[in-house]
Design an enzyme around this catalytic site. Structure first.
Site: not given
Lengths: 353, 353, 353, 353
Positions: B10-11, B151, B320, B13
Site C-alpha cells: 500500500s505504500g 535513497c 527516490n 514504494t
C-alpha cells in the site's frame, strides 16, 4: 511625510517596495522610475496592487526629477544601473538606498570580480553604509548613502554574527548551502525560469560559489578580523516562489559549549525586533522555514550543535523580497530618518500560503 | 517467468514496485502482502494503477504463502517488520530483497543506534549483500539476501565512490546537504506532510544528522579503509513530490587535479547503464536536477572543482522511488537472476512534470 | 523498423515524441527537424533525454530530407508551419501526422476564424483523418495524412461521445470548463508563464471561448448531426505542470436514466485499451485526476448524474503531452501501420509525482 | 479597545483570525478557546505567529469565560460545535460571529440536508445576519449574531449580485465551477490532503454539488425572488494552498447589453472598499486570479459577455482564509461596532508568492 521615489518599479522588488511604502504611515510615494515600463501604472505591472496612487505612473529617470521630488530614493535596479544612478543622485537627495550589489562589497578587487559590469568610484563606495540594521548600530541614522545587503547575505550574516561578534569564535571552515524560490530571479525571461522547468526542480545554479558569500566574508571580517577562515557557498533553486533558507555548517577549533549556543543567540538578538531565534522543534513544522516568515520582515534563525559531527549548524530563513530586499530597505530608511525601526513593517507572516 | 511477491503493497514504494514488476518482461506478480490494506485491490490503493493482475488483491503475510508462491519477495515494509519477516523467509524463498533499513548497516552498535526498533541477528545481517549494483561487482548474482540502500545513501555513495574507490583519495571532511520531495515520507498521516504545510516549505527535518550517512560511511570504509574522515549530513524537505538531490562538499588533503575529476568519473561509470555523469551546464537547465530523472532508474552525477574554495563539489540526483527504492530493487533482482541489468527498467524520464 | 522523423524537436511535444519513439520496438528515429534548434543534440534540448541516438542532431527541414529518410513524420510545429510542411510532404512520405491545429477543423470558415495564420487548401484538409483512434474505426489504417486532435478536444470528445454516439442523446447545452498545467504553453518565453507568476495561479486565460471547442462540436456533429446544441468552453491554467481535466456540464431534454449512464460508458469503451471509465470514489483520491495518468497514454473518464441539478457531469483527464499529443500520435501511427494499438505505449502512470 | 475571543484557535482560520486581530488597532485578543489544543500557545500551533500576546494560551471553552472576557467572539469551529456554542453565548456576549455553516442557510429543510449534524433552533437561526458586508446594508450595525458566508458562497454571491440585484436580471441557468487550494481543507489528517497526493492534483471532490451553492441561491432569492432559476455547482481542489476562483456561467432569457455589463458592475461596487471590478486583460496575467489577492481582504470580480455562446461569464477570486473567512469576519465586526469597514484590513496582496 517623507517623500519616496522608487526606481526599478516593474520588478518584483519594485512591486514589494510599492506595497510597503503604500502601507507605511510616514512615507509617501512621489516618484516611480523605470525605462522599459515608462508610462505604465503600477496596477499594470503588479497584478495585486490596484492602488490609488494619485495617478502616479512610471517615468523615465532623471536626476532632476528624483532630486526635486524625493527625500529618499530606493534603487531597485541592476547593479550597473545603480552604480550610474547613485553617482548622479548622491548629495542631491537626502538619502539614496541601493538594493543592488553595486555598493555591497568594499574591496575594489573583490567588487570587480563579482560585479565586473558595475564600475564605480572607490570614494563613492566608501561612503555607503552596509545596511543590516541589526548589526551596524547607529551608522544608519542620517546616512546619505545606504547599500542593502543581498538576500542570502542578510540571512548568512545574521546567522553567523552571534558566533563571531557575539561569542568571539574564529570560524575555521564555513560551508554554506542556500536554497531559494523562483522570485529571486525576477521577471526576466529565461528558459529555466519557465514554470514547467522550474516547478519540481532542485536547480544547482551556483554550485561552486555565489557572490553573496564574498559580501558576508568581508563584512564579518570587518567586524572581527580573522574570524572567518574559509567560507564557501553553493546555491540551489527549489520549487516554490518566495523565501530562502541558508544553512551554514561551521567548523571551529575553539571550544564550543552546546548548551550555551542558544542562549548566546537569544542574548545577541535581544531587542532586535525582526530576528526571531527559534528552536528547530518548537512548533508543528521544523523551523526555520521560509514559509513561516512569508510576507513579513522577520529573519528566523536557529543554531544547533552537531556534537558528534563536531560542527555547529546555523539555519536562517527570510522572505527574499522583504527582509532580503524591500523590507530591509524600508527598515534602513526608518533608521535613517529616526523613525521606530518597525514603522510600516508590522505585518505578520501569511501562512499557510 | 520469475514469481514475485511484494510485501507492503500500500505504500508509495509498494506501488512503484507493482508498476515496475508489471512492466517487466521476466517478472510475474504472484503475491501482494499487507496488513492494514489486506483485502484491497491495487487500484484502490494506487489511483494510477488500474491493472489487470488476475484478480490479485492484498493478503495478510504468512511465510508459507510467500514461500509457496514466490521466487523473490520484495519487502517494502518498515524496518522492524522487515527484520522479523526476513528472519522467517530467509532460506525459504530463493531471494529476499529488503527495501528497509533493517539490514543496511552491518556494525551492530551503529545499527542499534539508528534502528533501535529493528532488532535482528548479526548472523542474518552478515549474510545480506548491500545492493548498489554499480559497486558490488558480482556479489548480487545468486544472492539469497539483498538489502537495498536508502535513497540518500544511494545518491551519496554513487557520488563519492569515484573519489575513494576510483581515484583513491582520502576524504578528510565531507559535508552532505540533502534535499528531497515529499514522497519520501510515505502515505503516513503527519501534520507537517499535509499539503498546506509542505507546499512552499524548506523543512530542516534532520539538521544535524541522518541515518543514511552512517550507511554511506560504513560502506565506503569497507571498500577503502580510512578513506572517509568526518562525514556529516543535514536533510531538508522541499516543495516537490518526487526526487532528491544530494550535495557532498568534500575537503581532502590529497592533491586534486580539477581537469582530471570529470574524466575519472566518466571512467569509473563507463558501462554503468544507470549512472549518467553530467556537466552542470550541458543542457538548458542546471543539472543534476531530480526532475531530469523523474520516473526513471537513472542517477545523475556531477563533480566540480571549487578551486578557490579548496573543495570538491559532488552532486547526485535520483528518483527516490525508483533508483532510490523500487527501481534499484528490480535492478538488483535482475542481477540476482542473471538477467540483463536494465530488463524492465528502460523507461526514460518523464519531463517536464 | 519504421523510419520516423520528428519536426519541432525542441518543444515539449517534440521531446515527448523522442521519448516515446525511443521506447517503441517498431519505430526508429531517423530524422530530427527544427529551425532555431538546428545543430543541437536532443540532450541539450531535453534535459532528461541523454540518449544514444546514433549521433542524430536537429537539422533544418527540407522535403527531400524528410521524404528520403522517413516512412512517417510527426509535425510538432505551430499550425502555420505545419500547414506549409504538410503541403510539401503529402504524397512524398507514407504518412504525415500533424500535431498542430492546422488540419483539425474541416469547415473552412471555422478554421479561418480560429487559425487565421494557418492557411491551407481545403482539398488537403479534406484528406486528413481526425486521429482519435477510439472513435474513427479503421479510418487510420493506411491513412497517409492524420491530424491529431488538441489535448482538450481529445478529452472532451472522449467524454461526450458515449452520450451522443453511444446513447444517441441530443445535448442541448454543454458548458465545458477546462483546467490545465503549464506544459501546455510550451517552451515559449512569456511573462505569465514564468514560475513566480504561474505557481499558485488560477489563470482564466480563455474565459469566453477556446478553439478546441470548435473541433469537438464539428467532430461530434459529423458523427451524429444535431446532437450538439450549444457548446461553450472556458479554460484556466492551474498550478501544476502536466495534465488536464475537462469538465462538461450537460443539459439535455432527452430522458436520462442515471443508473444506466455508467454502464453505457463501460459498454462504449469496452475494448478501448486507453480509456478507463472510472467511478469518482473508486480509489483513495477523487478521480478522474490528471495526476493518476501522468506519463501514460490513458484518458480517465467519469460520468455522473446530478439528478437534482438536472444535468449530466462528464469528467475526462489525460496527460496533455501523451494522450493529448505525442502518445495519441504514436497510437495513431500504430493503427496506420497495422501494429497493435498499444505498441510502445504500455507505460503505466508515474504517481505520486 | 474591543475585547475579542477566538474559539477554534488551532485551525487555519483560527490562525488567520489571530493574525488579523493582532494587527487591528481597535481589537484586543483576550481569549483563545479550543479543545484538543488546550494549553498550547499560539506559536506552537501557528509557526509564523510567534507573537507577544501577554501569555495568552488556548483554554477550554466555557460560556462564563467567554462572556466575562469578550465583547465579541469569533467561532472558527465545525458547524455542530458552533451550533451548540452559539446557543450558549447568544445574549451573553455583545456579538457572536460564527464562521461555520451552522447559521448560513435559513430554510430549515435545506439546512438539515446540508448540515445534518448541526441541529439548531429556527428561532436562533432567524436572528443571525448573513454577513456579506457589501450586500446587507446597515443590518450589521449593532447586530448581536452574525453568520459569515462560506468562502465559495462569498465569491459567487459577490459575483452574481450585480446581475440580479443591480441589473434586475432573471438568471435561468447558472453553472458554477469552483477551484480552490488545499488550505480550505484545514489541518485535518486525510490521505488525499497529504502533499504527495495533492500536489499536481485536479481533484473533483464535489463534482455534482456543493453546499455553498444552497447558501447563494437562498440569499439571492431573498434579495430578488425568482431571480435564480437553476444553480448547480461543481468543486475541484487544485495544486496550490490559498485562494479560490469561482466561475459562474450564466444563461438568461433577458436582454443583455454586453457593453453595459462592465459599467453595471463598476456602478454596483462603487464605494465597496474590498471588491475590485477588473477586466480580464488589464494586467500582466489574466485576472481575476487568487494569487493577486493573497493575504488581502479583496474579492476580485470580472464579468464577460460571451456573445457567441449566449452567456455571461462571471469570475470571482478571493483568499479563502481572508475575504472567505477571517477577513470578512473582521470586516463584519468593524461594521457591527461602527468602525470604518477597512480598519485593520488594509494589507495589500503578497505577490508573487
Amino acid at each position: 511625510m517623507i517623500r519616496v521615489g522608487i526606481v526599478g518599479a516593474s520588478g518584483f522588488t519594485g512591486g514589494e517596495l510599492i506595497r510597503l511604502v503604500h502601507q507605511h504611515p510616514e512615507l509617501e510615494l512621489t516618484f516611480l522610475g523605470g525605462s522599459s515600463s515608462a508610462g505604465k501604472r503600477p496596477a499594470q505591472l503588479h497584478p495585486g496592487l490596484r492602488l490609488d496612487l494619485g495617478g502616479l505612473s512610471v517615468e523615465p529617470v532623471t536626476a532632476d526629477a528624483v532630486a526635486g521630488r524625493c527625500d529618499v530614493v530606493f534603487l531597485a535596479t541592476p547593479a550597473p544601473v545603480s552604480a550610474a544612478l547613485a553617482a548622479q543622485l548622491a548629495d542631491r537627495v537626502a538619502c539614496v538606498i541601493d538594493l543592488s550589489g553595486a555598493f555591497r562589497i568594499r574591496t575594489p578587487e573583490l567588487h570587480e570580480r563579482w560585479y565586473p559590469k558595475a564600475a564605480r568610484s572607490t570614494e563613492l563606495a566608501d561612503r555607503f553604509v552596509y545596511g543590516v540594521p541589526e548589526l551596524v548600530g547607529d551608522q544608519l541614522v542620517g546616512a546619505p548613502l545606504i547599500s542593502v545587503p543581498g538576500c542570502y547575505a542578510t540571512a548568512i550574516t545574521l546567522g553567523l554574527a552571534p558566533l563571531t561578534l557575539g561569542l568571539g569564535l574564529n570560524l575555521k571552515t564555513v560551508v554554506v548551502d542556500g536554497k531559494s524560490g523562483s522570485s529571486g530571479g525576477g521577471v526576466q525571461l529565461r528558459v529555466p525560469d519557465l514554470h514547467p522547468l522550474r516547478n519540481g526542480a532542485i536547480a544547482p545554479y551556483a554550485p561552486t560559489g555565489h557572490r553573496h558569500a564574498a559580501e558576508v566574508g568581508e563584512f564579518l571580517e570587518r567586524g572581527k578580523p580573522g574570524s572567518v577562515g574559509s567560507l564557501t557557498m553553493s546555491a540551489y533553486g527549489v520549487s516554490h516562489v518566495r523565501g530562502l533558507l541558508a544553512s551554514a555548517y561551521v567548523f571551529t577549533d575553539d571550544a564550543v559549549d552546546g548548551r550555551e549556543l542558544q542562549r548566546a543567540y537569544l542574548r545577541f538578538y535581544k531587542g532586535s525586533r525582526f530576528v526571531r531565534v527559534r528552536r528547530n522543534t518548537e512548533t508543528l513544522i521544523p523551523v526555520p522555514d521560509p514559509q513561516a516568515v512569508l510576507g513579513s520582515n522577520y529573519c528566523d534563525v536557529s543554531v544547533l550543535h552537531d556534537e558528534e559531527g563536531g560542527r555547529i549548524v546555523v539555519l536562517a530563513a527570510l522572505d527574499n523580497l522583504v527582509k532580503g530586499a524591500a523590507g530591509q530597505a524600508v527598515q534602513a530608511a526608518n533608521k535613517r530618518f529616526s523613525l521606530p525601526e518597525e514603522t510600516g513593517l508590522t505585518m505578520e507572516p501569511v501562512m499557510p500560503a
